[in-house]
Scaffold this active site. Structure first.
Site, PDB file in Angstrom:
ATOM      1  N   ALA A  18      45.946  39.032  35.130  1.00  0.00           N
ATOM      2  CA  ALA A  18      47.198  39.212  36.180  1.00  0.00           C
ATOM      3  C   ALA A  18      46.852  39.758  37.577  1.00  0.00           C
ATOM      4  O   ALA A  18      47.654  40.309  37.979  1.00  0.00           O
ATOM      5  CB  ALA A  18      48.102  39.536  34.886  1.00  0.00           C
ATOM      6  N   ALA A  39      47.585  46.464  27.702  1.00  0.00           N
ATOM      7  CA  ALA A  39      47.711  48.312  29.192  1.00  0.00           C
ATOM      8  C   ALA A  39      48.541  49.310  28.100  1.00  0.00           C
ATOM      9  O   ALA A  39      47.214  50.266  28.810  1.00  0.00           O
ATOM     10  CB  ALA A  39      48.821  48.138  30.340  1.00  0.00           C
ATOM     11  N   CYS A  80      64.622  38.901  10.965  1.00  0.00           N
ATOM     12  CA  CYS A  80      65.515  38.492  12.092  1.00  0.00           C
ATOM     13  C   CYS A  80      66.463  40.855  11.960  1.00  0.00           C
ATOM     14  O   CYS A  80      65.698  41.052  11.086  1.00  0.00           O
ATOM     15  CB  CYS A  80      66.829  37.884  11.253  1.00  0.00           C
ATOM     16  SG  CYS A  80      67.551  38.996   9.445  1.00  0.00           S
ATOM     17  N   TYR A  88      41.901  46.491  28.956  1.00  0.00           N
ATOM     18  CA  TYR A  88      42.703  45.830  29.807  1.00  0.00           C
ATOM     19  C   TYR A  88      41.721  45.281  30.639  1.00  0.00           C
ATOM     20  O   TYR A  88      41.089  45.949  31.195  1.00  0.00           O
ATOM     21  CB  TYR A  88      43.411  46.219  30.503  1.00  0.00           C
ATOM     22  CG  TYR A  88      44.266  46.387  31.156  1.00  0.00           C
ATOM     23  CD1 TYR A  88      45.544  45.235  31.562  1.00  0.00           C
ATOM     24  CD2 TYR A  88      43.935  46.012  32.519  1.00  0.00           C
ATOM     25  CE1 TYR A  88      46.333  44.208  32.375  1.00  0.00           C
ATOM     26  CE2 TYR A  88      44.232  45.237  34.186  1.00  0.00           C
ATOM     27  CZ  TYR A  88      45.446  44.742  34.442  1.00  0.00           C
ATOM     28  OH  TYR A  88      46.411  44.143  35.091  1.00  0.00           O
ATOM     29  N   LEU A  89      41.289  43.727  31.182  1.00  0.00           N
ATOM     30  CA  LEU A  89      40.378  43.149  31.880  1.00  0.00           C
ATOM     31  C   LEU A  89      40.790  44.381  33.296  1.00  0.00           C
ATOM     32  O   LEU A  89      41.024  43.345  33.769  1.00  0.00           O
ATOM     33  CB  LEU A  89      39.981  41.619  31.316  1.00  0.00           C
ATOM     34  CG  LEU A  89      38.466  41.768  31.857  1.00  0.00           C
ATOM     35  CD1 LEU A  89      37.715  42.755  31.527  1.00  0.00           C
ATOM     36  CD2 LEU A  89      38.499  40.165  32.070  1.00  0.00           C
ATOM     37  N   MET A 112      51.290  40.356  19.757  1.00  0.00           N
ATOM     38  CA  MET A 112      52.237  39.978  19.896  1.00  0.00           C
ATOM     39  C   MET A 112      53.206  39.558  21.483  1.00  0.00           C
ATOM     40  O   MET A 112      53.819  38.572  21.541  1.00  0.00           O
ATOM     41  CB  MET A 112      52.893  41.599  20.309  1.00  0.00           C
ATOM     42  CG  MET A 112      52.355  42.806  19.312  1.00  0.00           C
ATOM     43  SD  MET A 112      53.789  42.673  18.306  1.00  0.00           S
ATOM     44  CE  MET A 112      53.254  41.568  16.785  1.00  0.00           C
TER      45      MET A 112
HETATM   46  P1  NAD Z   1      46.453  41.807  21.834  1.00  0.00           P
HETATM   47  O1  NAD Z   1      45.044  43.187  22.467  1.00  0.00           O
HETATM   48  O2  NAD Z   1      46.533  41.567  21.013  1.00  0.00           O
HETATM   49  O3  NAD Z   1      46.885  41.007  23.317  1.00  0.00           O
HETATM   50  C1  NAD Z   1      46.605  41.308  24.579  1.00  0.00           C
HETATM   51  C2  NAD Z   1      46.249  40.100  25.632  1.00  0.00           C
HETATM   52  O4  NAD Z   1      45.838  40.712  26.784  1.00  0.00           O
HETATM   53  C3  NAD Z   1      44.760  39.710  25.084  1.00  0.00           C
HETATM   54  O5  NAD Z   1      45.170  38.469  25.034  1.00  0.00           O
HETATM   55  C4  NAD Z   1      44.051  39.749  26.251  1.00  0.00           C
HETATM   56  O6  NAD Z   1      42.757  39.144  26.219  1.00  0.00           O
HETATM   57  C5  NAD Z   1      44.650  39.990  27.353  1.00  0.00           C
HETATM   58  N1  NAD Z   1      44.111  40.711  28.498  1.00  0.00           N
HETATM   59  C6  NAD Z   1      43.873  42.093  29.019  1.00  0.00           C
HETATM   60  N2  NAD Z   1      44.099  42.425  29.706  1.00  0.00           N
HETATM   61  C7  NAD Z   1      44.296  41.397  31.084  1.00  0.00           C
HETATM   62  C8  NAD Z   1      44.393  40.783  31.945  1.00  0.00           C
HETATM   63  N3  NAD Z   1      43.892  42.153  33.030  1.00  0.00           N
HETATM   64  N4  NAD Z   1      44.446  40.323  32.785  1.00  0.00           N
HETATM   65  C9  NAD Z   1      45.511  38.857  31.678  1.00  0.00           C
HETATM   66  N5  NAD Z   1      45.386  39.136  30.339  1.00  0.00           N
HETATM   67  C10 NAD Z   1      44.567  40.389  30.052  1.00  0.00           C
HETATM   68  O7  NAD Z   1      47.672  42.960  22.194  1.00  0.00           O
HETATM   69  P2  NAD Z   1      49.399  42.386  21.464  1.00  0.00           P
HETATM   70  O8  NAD Z   1      48.902  42.140  19.650  1.00  0.00           O
HETATM   71  O9  NAD Z   1      49.795  41.014  22.251  1.00  0.00           O
HETATM   72  O10 NAD Z   1      50.409  43.225  22.304  1.00  0.00           O
HETATM   73  C11 NAD Z   1      50.441  43.510  24.204  1.00  0.00           C
HETATM   74  C12 NAD Z   1      50.672  44.392  24.641  1.00  0.00           C
HETATM   75  O11 NAD Z   1      52.388  44.582  24.128  1.00  0.00           O
HETATM   76  C13 NAD Z   1      50.482  45.972  23.636  1.00  0.00           C
HETATM   77  O12 NAD Z   1      50.031  46.655  24.563  1.00  0.00           O
HETATM   78  C14 NAD Z   1      51.147  45.948  22.762  1.00  0.00           C
HETATM   79  O13 NAD Z   1      51.385  48.000  22.304  1.00  0.00           O
HETATM   80  C15 NAD Z   1      52.521  46.227  23.738  1.00  0.00           C
HETATM   81  N6  NAD Z   1      53.791  45.556  22.513  1.00  0.00           N
HETATM   82  C16 NAD Z   1      54.984  45.391  22.716  1.00  0.00           C
HETATM   83  C17 NAD Z   1      55.742  44.855  21.966  1.00  0.00           C
HETATM   84  C18 NAD Z   1      57.041  45.254  22.105  1.00  0.00           C
HETATM   85  O14 NAD Z   1      58.253  45.322  21.400  1.00  0.00           O
HETATM   86  N7  NAD Z   1      57.541  45.366  23.666  1.00  0.00           N
HETATM   87  C19 NAD Z   1      55.764  45.241  20.471  1.00  0.00           C
HETATM   88  C20 NAD Z   1      54.238  45.235  19.741  1.00  0.00           C
HETATM   89  C21 NAD Z   1      53.286  45.602  21.488  1.00  0.00           C
END
Ligand code: NAD
Length: 550
Positions: A240, A263, A406, A269-270, A174
């Site tokens: 991050a 997170a 959309c 989350y690393l 995402m």
């Molecule tokens: P994902 O697991 O595919 O990707 C998460 C990324 O974060 C990974 O690439 C990982 O390597 C990276 N990461 C982990 N710890 C890190 C750190 N300390 N520093 C830097 N990078 C780090 O997840 P996703 O599908 O991309 O979703 C991400 C988050 O966004 C989730 O919590 C999800 O629930 C949320 N989300 C939000 C929306 C929205 O509309 N706002 C929609 C879907 C998902």
């Protein structure tokens, strides 16, 4: 767990092996969710969002596919957290599949208890569209992210984001939409991810311009782009929780700050000081200790975001529970900045506007080009929609089956659905169209750290609404309906529902589409009327939504 023999790819074209298009579509969409071009980790059945899975295990996957092929047009398959558990005689109007994923009774709804049950093989984490089989790759989130950044620009009294620099993290399934969404809005963006392979994938798929392991070079590139008013996205490999504070310390001028690391699940989350290589093993061997370390790092990460806020940047939580986890990790000012829904999206939800998405089962990209033109013609006045469809048509790389998204509102979505059904019936399209949406929608989710944060009447945690949404979609003729817990923000923090309906060109499909695609966004307007939003009241009155106590 037995791994599949070869990569999964959904069948394409107008011929089906299942006995109805409802069952065939569910099968193809499950397979599409696990296509290596779509899923983040298909070998583990993980589609996106940390550990969001499409099926419990490979045996369950095989059984679902087999059952869908055998399912009669008046039968319904029940799926319990990714495992097919029963087939019942219903009727043709009933969904072909009913899905419940990751649901736990309130007091038991914690990550440790969930993981204990998952370890026993009794449940799985379905995220939102992973376990409900309507994930369409990173594009699914691209339009919402594009809209959010456009709203950020408006809130800064700008036409677009040119001349601004956005800092974010998380380039996963995402989060990987963020760099393209910012550059589509004309801005410069720096995105941090610990996993180089994620950044490389985004470059390969055209969502990110370039990436480097050198922070100095990355910061210089994006700052120069910002100063020149040029759109540019640069990824940097790093943590991050280290890079955000470092950029703050260096005084790099940043205008907008957010984050989409996973997170919501502290094990995804690393933490600072843990290497990529150690990650999985450490998280599995002592999840409690790992959670503490992850939260402590999130506290440092969020403290830097608050630092940028204090320096005048627009800062928002992008729906991943980062603030709450950071608060648990000891960051006292974690909630100093808002979530993106109250900040930018709620006015859209009050009109029942939300993520309408469709997929061409033919596999033919031309079907999407034709439906794009049809949608543009249906809503000639909607300039933002036209801008999006043009940009998406020229920039979006399809992952898996061709798809489009959309945002459309109440009394709009069904017009598109009926038009697509006509186009299938007339032979203009090469196969049926699957129409669904994210669970992140106006009436389908209760999530106090995200979609329902700061509701006007304080009803943030009331979860009756998504359940009513799912029941209504079931009663209205959806092809499959799902009720999930914990998507987006993690176990204990959300309850949400999904629906998918197939346009196979038949008159029956038209009847179903008219009802589902009117009623589904209608529940969004209803929910916001009930919470006291004036715009929702106006929409209900203008567009004829019956709300007994309005
Ligand atoms: P994902 O697991 O595919 O990707 C998460 C990324 O974060 C990974 O690439 C990982 O390597 C990276 N990461 C982990 N710890 C890190 C750190 N300390 N520093 C830097 N990078 C780090 O997840 P996703 O599908 O991309 O979703 C991400 C988050 O966004 C989730 O919590 C999800 O629930 C949320 N989300 C939000 C929306 C929205 O509309 N706002 C929609 C879907 C998902």
């Amino acid at each position: 767990m037995t791994a599949p023999r070869q990569p999964i790819r959904a069948p394409r074209g107008p011929e089906r092996t299942a006995k109805s298009w409802g069952a065939e579509a569910a099968k193809r969409m499950l397979m599409n969710n696990l296509d290596p071009d779509v899923a983040e980790h298909p070998e583990d059945l993980v589609v996106y969002g940390g550990t969001g899975k499409a099926a419990r295990n490979w045996a369950a996957y095989d059984a679902i596919i087999r059952t869908l092929d055998e399912l009669e047009p008046d039968e319904t398959l029940l799926v319990q957290s990714g495992k097919p558990v029963g087939v019942f005689r219903t009727h043709e109007w009933a969904p072909r599949v009913l899905i419940a994923n990751s649901n736990l009774v309130g007091d038991w709804a914690t990550w440790p208890e969930f993981r204990r049950l998952e370890e026993l093989g009794l449940t799985m984490y379905g995220q939102m569209t992973a376990g409900s089989w309507i994930y369409i790759g990173t594009q699914g989130i691209l339009q919402g992210t594009y809209e959010t950044f456009a709203a950020v620009a408006r809130s800064l009294d700008r036409e677009d984001l040119s001349g601004t620099l956005t800092l974010t993290a998380g380039a996963g399934g995402m989060g990987g939409a963020q760099p393209l969404a910012v550059t589509m809005n004309g801005g410069a963006v720096l995105i941090v991810d610990v996993d180089e392979s994620r950044l490389r994938r985004r470059v390969d798929h055209g969502y990110l311009d370039e990436y480097t392991t050198d922070l100095d070079a990355a910061a210089a590139r994006v700052s120069a782009a910002r100063d020149a008013g040029r759109a540019l996205s640069v990824g940097v490999v790093g943590n991050a929780a280290e890079i955000f504070p470092e950029l703050l310390r260096r005084g790099v001028r940043i205008d907008i700050v957010t984050d989409q690391t996973s997170a919501h699940d502290p094990l995804a989350y690393l933490p600072i000081g843990v290497s990529m290589r150690e990650w999985k093993e450490m998280a599995a061997s002592d999840p409690d200790a790992f959670t503490d370390r992850a939260r402590a790092s999130m506290a440092v990460h969020v403290a830097a975001m608050v630092g940028f806020l204090d320096e005048g940047a627009a800062v928002f939580d992008y729906g991943n529970s980062l603030r709450r986890e950071a608060e648990l990790g000891g960051c006292e000012r974690a909630f100093a900045f808002p979530g993106f829904v109250p900040a930018y999206i709620r006015p859209l939800f009050a009109e029942g506007r939300g993520p309408f998405r469709w997929v061409a089962l033919s596999g033919d990209p031309d079907d999407i080009a034709k439906t794009d033109r049809a949608v543009a013609a249906l809503f000639p006045e909607d300039a933002a929609l036209h801008r999006w469809l043009e940009k998406a048509g020229s920039t979006v790389h399809f992952e898996g089956l061709p798809a489009r998204i959309c945002w459309l509102g109440y009394q709009e979505r069904h017009l598109a659905g009926l038009k697509f059904n006509e186009m299938v019936a007339s032979g203009e399209l090469a196969g049926p169209i699957v129409i669904g949406r994210d669970h992140l929608d106006a009436g389908s989710v209760a999530s106090p750290y995200r979609e329902t944060e700061a509701m006007a009447d304080g009803s943030d945690a009331i979860a009756d609404w998504p359940l009513l949404n799912a029941l209504l979609n079931t009663a209205s003729g959806a092809s499959w309906v799902s009720i999930h817990h914990g998507g987006g923000v993690g176990i204990g923090r959300s309850i949400h529902a999904g629906q998918v309906t197939v346009a196979d060109g038949t008159p029956l499909a038209a009847e179903k589409l008219a009802r589902v695609l009117t009623n589904d966004p209608g529940t969004g307007v209803m929910r916001h009327v009930d919470a006291g939003y004036d715009r929702a009241r106006e929409v209900a009155r203008e567009r004829g939504l019956k709300v007994p106590m309005l």
